[in-house]
Design an enzyme around this catalytic site. Sequence first.
Site, short mmCIF file in Angstrom:
data_model
loop_
_atom_site.label_atom_id
_atom_site.label_comp_id
_atom_site.label_asym_id
_atom_site.label_seq_id
_atom_site.Cartn_x
_atom_site.Cartn_y
_atom_site.Cartn_z
N TYR A 152 0.83 -1.21 0.00
CA TYR A 152 0.00 0.00 0.00
C TYR A 152 0.87 1.26 0.00
CZ TYR A 152 -3.87 3.07 1.44
OH TYR A 152 -4.81 4.05 1.51
N LYS A 156 1.05 4.20 -2.91
CA LYS A 156 0.73 5.59 -2.62
C LYS A 156 1.93 6.52 -2.82
CE LYS A 156 -3.61 5.04 -1.60
NZ LYS A 156 -4.67 5.60 -2.48
#
Length: 246
Positions: A152, A156
Amino acid sequence: MSRVAVVTGASRGIGQAIAVALAEAGHRVAVGYRSGGPAARETLDLISQVGGEGLLVRGDVGVRADVDEMFTAVEDAFGPVELLVNNAGIVRDGLAVTLSDADWEQVLRTNLHGPFYCARRALRGMLRRRWGRIVNVGSIVGLLGSTGQVNYASAKAGLIGMTRSLAREVAGRNITVNTVVPGPIGTEILSELSPERLAELSRMAPMNRMGTPTEVAAAVTFLASEAAAFITGTTLPVDGGISMGG
């Protein structure tokens, strides 16, 4: 001025708040979702309640064919897409040493490949019209990292690099590309956490509380507006001061 907006991952939480806020600002909003049809219809109902016009578009942003079908449906119903908010995202947490290839690849596909596919598709019309706004929804995890979220956090962080590169490519056509970086936000995803963990998340921010979806939506709505015409390539934290460090 009323514009045509697409918000991915708009069936709940931050995405829902963004879709409603853009409708309140007078834009026609396509509510993008992959699953959770009832929740997406709730977003559509909220758009109607504020006097806005909405459209449901279903698809997986990590699949190029789905993205093309979604944008074609919006163009057929509303016209060329002028505002794009890349909000769709998933989590598949786990420590790096045990993280499966599938969990790594699926998070990157949805959270990084998806925003690129959507931006590339939206830019076709934006470049011709010489106007556009793209706002990517990142995460404080992309700036600071997080144990158990290497997939993740990588996606990002990559989103920030994508934002800056796209901003340079299209700035001459009156198109801006920015990233909003939320910190801990009080959404239903956090409802499963213990009171102790929720208190810990609140203490992360110097403001000593979690943010709200509407606060993130306000930042997105500003960056999507005419008033933000000279802001591009930026990373705007909405995190209660967490990214200040110290």
